[in-house]
Motif scaffolding. Structure first.
Motif, PDB file in Angstrom:
ATOM      1  N   VAL A 177      52.211  82.070  20.461  1.00  0.00           N
ATOM      2  CA  VAL A 177      53.295  82.998  20.789  1.00  0.00           C
ATOM      3  C   VAL A 177      53.927  83.489  19.493  1.00  0.00           C
ATOM      4  N   ALA A 221      59.002  85.728  21.622  1.00  0.00           N
ATOM      5  CA  ALA A 221      59.326  85.598  23.049  1.00  0.00           C
ATOM      6  C   ALA A 221      60.817  85.794  23.229  1.00  0.00           C
ATOM      7  N   LEU A 273      56.594  87.855  26.221  1.00  0.00           N
ATOM      8  CA  LEU A 273      55.922  87.163  25.134  1.00  0.00           C
ATOM      9  C   LEU A 273      54.869  88.054  24.494  1.00  0.00           C
ATOM     10  N   ASN A 319      64.687  83.874  19.915  1.00  0.00           N
ATOM     11  CA  ASN A 319      63.366  84.500  19.889  1.00  0.00           C
ATOM     12  C   ASN A 319      62.371  83.422  19.479  1.00  0.00           C
ATOM     13  N   VAL A 327      60.508  86.236  30.976  1.00  0.00           N
ATOM     14  CA  VAL A 327      60.343  86.034  29.540  1.00  0.00           C
ATOM     15  C   VAL A 327      59.218  86.936  29.063  1.00  0.00           C
ATOM     16  N   TYR A 331      56.334  86.635  31.906  1.00  0.00           N
ATOM     17  CA  TYR A 331      56.358  85.367  32.634  1.00  0.00           C
ATOM     18  C   TYR A 331      57.572  85.355  33.555  1.00  0.00           C
TER      19      TYR A 331
END
Length: 626
Positions: free
Chosen positions: A407, A410, A421, A365, A419, A446
């Protein structure tokens, strides 16, 4: 008057005259001293006004063993020599005092040889034993004996003062002039001296590589002299420069310690070698990966590791991230680690290449700046410096992710093609215990295949984000294939669950019922976000089903737990009455506990590296001693 009385009278008179003269002389001396002090003060004031400051950038300091070396330099050995050249004639005493004042603080001895008024040789000598002791006592951390040659403020013969001189910085990395031996683990050649580290009890095998042919008997004798006497050691010479050592330690000794140190051995030509790059060893039981059927019907060893590997986490049923520490420290400090991707099915390890000065962090993470790397196999690459080095990683698997902002969490989705986020406003992390507030958080999706980005506003969240004990608590994100659930905390520290629906692309919010206090709150939730656990002490957990509190669960063994995928159950180790541990699961729908395997660990003291590291649909993955 008789002679005796005359003699007494004359003595008294002479004493009075003598004392009067002394008093008069003392008065004159005090006046002279006062005048001298006033004169010196006036002279100093005059000199202060007359001193001309010169730019010292033309002063040249050269390390004679490597004239091309540029400050700062890292060198080996206890003796150093420097050549210093000035553009004008110097007040020699001012130069020597400037250098002495810095070396004396480091227990260094210094001597000077002036060629003329503008150049000199400076010889610096340290006690090699002190250097060796300081450096080796600091293992596994890198420590240097450091000093500086700083000539700012030195005076010329014309009473001119130099400024803007760049100090010459020196770090001594080893007491030996040259490293003459390298020690490595046979089971893992990447683990090399000098260091202090733990080794596998059943694999205490070392390889020593010398830079020249050695007198073999003196090497063995030097090593034996530094062992404690309860080790059984065998030697096998491959050639005159390569030695293999096997060590066996007493099973009755808890965490045996010793060092492999050939200092004092001789070369084949008779030269005695000192200050070896040694390896200090702490012996530990080996750990292995075990697969336990979720119904308890089978227990199988899933690894055969010959080194001390610690799983960071299970990516999926096939892949696990392992680490191998390059140091041993009974403290909370971070030490460099080697990282491996372990394939459970093939039992193959794929190492991550890192340079010797870089501590690589492999995380499941990610939290940090908006530019980072994702490995398509299910993890992220992060480092303590906030920089990524593309040359270190296999490019076929790596994807560079760039988003605007910071971020705060994630993770990969269930299929590992997206991904997920949580992105907010940028911030700088100071490393102190702080509490910070954020709003306008976005869920960013993403796509790893085409690089496309979807953004979904969470709304005005007013999230309280806490940093405690220098460890950043990442926002929890989970995907069950249908719903992405996200847990945040609002300004009252209430836990709020946000859910993103992959099909409708909508986000809904579910505030928790119970008001929490301002203390640090741990929280965890099931894949579908229906069950949420919160705790202030990681022992007593409040159970929430959707937005209602339904009970409590007590983790009296204070162990980590893992969620069974797509369920409302967790699996963990629980201490039993016989001073061992049972493997159990807790069902939050029925609020009941069920034992999967009794006495799966017999020790009354479980090592922190042992425990459940992951759960699949039908198996529990554990790390435990053999």
């Amino acid at each position: 008057m008789n002679r005796k009385k005359v003699w007494i009278y004359m003595m008294v008179l002479m004493g009075v005259l003598f004392l009067s003269g002394c008093a008069e002389n003392e008065a004159e001396t005090d006046e002279d001293i006062d005048a001298q002090q006033i004169g010196e003060e006036q002279a100093e004031q005059s000199n202060e006004e007359e001193v001309k400051v010169l730019d010292g950038r033309d002063i040249n300091i050269v390390y004679t063993k490597d004239p091309d070396a540029v400050s700062p330099i890292t060198i080996n050995g206890s003796e150093q020599q420097y050549e210093i050249t000035f553009p004008v004639a110097m007040n020699k005493l001012s130069v020597e005092n400037a250098i002495k004042s810095q070396l004396e603080q480091r227990n260094g001895n210094v001597s000077f040889e002036w060629n003329d008024d503008q150049s000199l040789l400076v010889d610096v000598t340290f006690d090699a034993d002190e250097i060796y002791e300081k450096i080796t006592n600091a293992y596994p951390f890198i420590t240097f004996v450091s000093y500086t040659i700083d000539l700012n403020g030195s005076i010329t013969v014309n009473n001119e003062r130099f400024e803007n001189i760049t100090p010459f910085e020196i770090s001594i990395a080893s007491a030996a002039e040259e490293e003459w031996v390298n020690i490595s683990l046979v089971s893992n050649s990447a683990v090399q001296s000098p260091t202090k580290l733990a080794v596998h009890k059943e694999h205490q095998n070392f390889k020593l590589e010398f830079t020249e042919a050695m007198n073999q008997s003196t090497v063995e004798e030097a090593i034996m002299n530094r062992l404690k006497g309860n080790e059984v050691v065998t030697y096998e010479w491959e050639d005159e420069q390569t030695l293999y050592i096997n060590v066996e330690t007493d099973d009755n000794i808890l965490f045996p310690m010793y060092e492999i140190n050939p200092s004092g051995s001789k070369t084949k030509l008779g030269e005695t070698k000192q200050y070896a790059s040694m390896m200090q060893v702490v012996v530990e039981e080996g750990l292995q990966l075990w697969s336990v059927a979720l119904d308890g019907s089978t227990i199988e060893k899933a690894s055969n590791w010959d080194d001390l590997y610690t799983p960071s986490y299970r990516i999926d049923d096939q892949n696990i991230i392992l680490t191998r520490s390059l140091g041993y420290c009974e403290c909370d400090a971070s030490v460099p680690q080697l990282h491996y991707l372990y394939d459970v099915e093939t039992e193959q390890m794929a190492p991550f290449t890192i340079d010797e000065n870089h501590v690589l962090n492999v995380v499941q993470n990610y939290m940090g700046v908006g530019t980072f790397y994702a490995d398509k196999r299910g993890f992220f690459l992060n480092d303590y410096d906030g920089e990524m080095y593309e040359s270190l990683f296999p490019q076929d698997d790596m994807v560079e992710i760039k988003v605007d902002g910071y971020v705060y969490g994630a993770k990969f989705n269930d299929n590992k093609d997206v991904v997920m986020l949580l992105v907010g406003e940028e911030r700088s992390y100071t490393g102190e215990d702080t509490e910070q507030w954020f709003s306008d958080m976005e869920l960013v999706l993403y796509n790893l295949e085409d690089g496309s980005i979807e953004k979904h506003e969470l709304g005005n969240t007013d999230v309280t984000f806490k940093v405690t004990n220098n460890m950043e608590n990442r926002i929890q994100i989970k995907d069950d294939g249908d719903i992405v659930s996200i847990q945040l905390r609002n300004e009252e520290s209430n836990v709020i669950v946000y859910e993103y629906d992959w099909e409708t692309k909508e986000i809904t919010q579910h505030p928790m019922e119970q008001m929490q206090d301002e203390s640090m709150i741990s929280h965890s939730h099931s894949d579908d976000g229906v069950i949420t656990l919160t705790s202030e002490n990681n022992v007593d957990w409040n159970i929430f089903k959707e937005d209602k509190e339904v009970g409590t669960w007590n983790n009296d063994s204070y162990v980590s737990f893992q969620w069974v995928p797509s369920s409302h159950r967790i699996v963990y180790l629980s201490s039993n009455e016989e001073k061992g541990y049972d493997l159990v699961q807790y069902n939050f729908d029925t609020l009941t506990e069920e034992v999967i395997v009794e006495h799966i660990l017999q020790d009354n003291e479980m090592r922190w590296t042992e425990g459940v590291i992951g759960v699949s649909d039908d198996a529990v993955y554990m790390i435990a001693s053999e």
